[in-house]
Write an enzyme that holds these catalytic residues in place. Structure first.
Site, PDB file in Angstrom:
ATOM      1  N   PRO A   2       0.811  -1.191   0.000  1.00  0.00           N
ATOM      2  CA  PRO A   2       0.000   0.000   0.000  1.00  0.00           C
ATOM      3  C   PRO A   2       0.844   1.240   0.000  1.00  0.00           C
ATOM      4  O   PRO A   2       1.692   1.443   0.861  1.00  0.00           O
ATOM      5  CB  PRO A   2      -0.756  -0.093   1.303  1.00  0.00           C
ATOM      6  N   GLU A   3       0.565   2.091  -0.933  1.00  0.00           N
ATOM      7  CA  GLU A   3       1.143   3.428  -0.949  1.00  0.00           C
ATOM      8  C   GLU A   3      -0.001   4.382  -0.595  1.00  0.00           C
ATOM      9  O   GLU A   3      -1.085   3.942  -0.245  1.00  0.00           O
ATOM     10  CB  GLU A   3       1.760   3.712  -2.317  1.00  0.00           C
ATOM     11  N   HIS A 108      -2.952 -15.616   9.145  1.00  0.00           N
ATOM     12  CA  HIS A 108      -2.389 -14.260   9.268  1.00  0.00           C
ATOM     13  C   HIS A 108      -3.409 -13.182   9.622  1.00  0.00           C
ATOM     14  O   HIS A 108      -3.170 -12.015   9.395  1.00  0.00           O
ATOM     15  CB  HIS A 108      -1.616 -13.860   7.996  1.00  0.00           C
ATOM     16  N   ARG A 127       3.245 -10.955   5.752  1.00  0.00           N
ATOM     17  CA  ARG A 127       4.684 -10.725   5.941  1.00  0.00           C
ATOM     18  C   ARG A 127       5.003 -10.013   7.250  1.00  0.00           C
ATOM     19  O   ARG A 127       6.161  -9.933   7.637  1.00  0.00           O
ATOM     20  CB  ARG A 127       5.237  -9.926   4.754  1.00  0.00           C
ATOM     21  N   LYS A 170      21.081  16.848  -2.848  1.00  0.00           N
ATOM     22  CA  LYS A 170      21.127  15.389  -2.817  1.00  0.00           C
ATOM     23  C   LYS A 170      22.059  14.843  -3.886  1.00  0.00           C
ATOM     24  O   LYS A 170      22.181  15.410  -4.962  1.00  0.00           O
ATOM     25  CB  LYS A 170      19.716  14.818  -3.026  1.00  0.00           C
TER      26      LYS A 170
END
Length: 297
Positions: A2-3, A108, A127, A170
């Site tokens: 998920p973003e 899970h 996970r 950067k």
DNA sequence: AGTGGGACCTGTCCGC
DNA sequence: TGCGGACAGGTCCCAC
């Protein structure tokens, strides 16, 4: 998984059954996710009312009547499902009667919230890269997981000058810079690739080229900010992207994966109008990047 | 201080 | 059919 668009889709799915509702019972099926759950997790939730459900970056934030905030992160594989448990409510009201459990627990299913709204909200995460924490509201912004998080890309404050400033010195690539949650919050592998393609910028380009020597935003910073906002809006409108088994809270699939222009499209023709390029896959920082080497410069 | 690489987990898919 | 390896939407921690 998920973003930002997927987390926002989850937030919109959970809000109607969580906001204004009380945790009547909380089931914990293991002591930890990515981090240990607070030892008093269940006690601090049961009986509390959710006063609001928000999102910051990829975190879901449930404000509680106690003053705590329940922080939730889906990691790579986390998902929430909502089911109604009318039978269970009836059972509570008429002790001794027998009713079938309507749902079967899946592997899970780590956390289950039973809400006074009648919803059963199940968190599943194979996970276990997800997390749940309880933090006093007043301490949230200073929490170690929150304090470094950069601007919300859909907020008004996120603009080319801000992005250019964050990238000016950067030494990394655009791909790495946009994936860095300190630069901008909520993007991940898919939407970084998609935004860079929409902006016609190469993921390999130096992030510093978003700014001039004096730190002013270049035109490409403007284009990139527009592309980021556009792709996130489009994805939210589609209910996010469903890869593998990722679902919305109602079990329906998001649709945005059908609108990917580059992600997971290695070898396919570039969708840019007039471009004859083919989508290429490379590895940056150990993750796949998809882009068109012809039109993305 | 900033950056890249490995680590954390489980599931799935693909080639042999 | 079985098995090993690569890969998956994230991010933290740790060496350089």
């Amino acid at each position: 998984m998920p973003e930002l668009p997927e987390v926002e889709t989850v937030r919109r799915g959970l809000a109607p059954v969580m906001e204004g509702a009380r945790f009547t019972r909380v089931e914990l099926n293991r002591p930890d996710l990515r981090l240990p759950l607070p030892k008093d997790f269940v006690q601090r939730l049961e009986g509390e009312t959710v006063t609001g459900l928000g999102r910051r970056a990829k975190y879901l934030l449930a404000d509680l009547s106690s003053g705590d905030v329940l922080m939730m992160h889906l990691g790579m594989s986390g998902s929430f499902r909502v089911a109604q448990e009318a039978y269970e409510q009836v059972r509570e009201e008429t002790p001794g009667a027998y009713y079938h459990e309507r749902s079967t627990a899946r592997a899970h299913d780590h956390v289950v919230f039973h809400m006074s709204s009648g919803a059963r909200i199940t968190f599943n995460d194979p996970r276990r890269f997800g997390l749940m924490l309880l933090v006093p509201r007043a301490e949230l912004n200073e929490h170690r997981l929150m304090k470094e998080v950069g601007p919300e890309p859909l907020g008004n404050a996120f603009a080319a000058d801000m992005l250019a400033r964050a990238c000016a010195h950067k030494k990394t690539s655009l791909k790495a810079a946009l994936s860095d949650q300190k630069v901008v919050a909520g993007l991940g592998n898919i939407y970084v690739c998609e935004a860079l393609h929409r902006a016609l910028l190469s993921p390999k380009r130096s992030a510093a080229t978003l700014a001039t020597r004096s730190g002013q935003p270049t035109p490409r910073a403007e284009k990139l900010v527009t592309a980021i906002k556009d792709v996130l809006h489009d994805a939210i409108r589609a209910g996010g992207s469903s890869l593998r088994d990722h679902r919305r809270t109602d079990g329906e699939l998001g649709d945005f994966q059908h609108n990917f222009r580059v992600y997971d499209r290695e070898g396919k023709p570039c969708p840019t109008r007039g471009c004859r390029g083919k989508i290429k896959r490379i590895v940056q920082g150990g993750r796949s990047t998809f882009f068109c080497p012809v039109c993305q410069r």
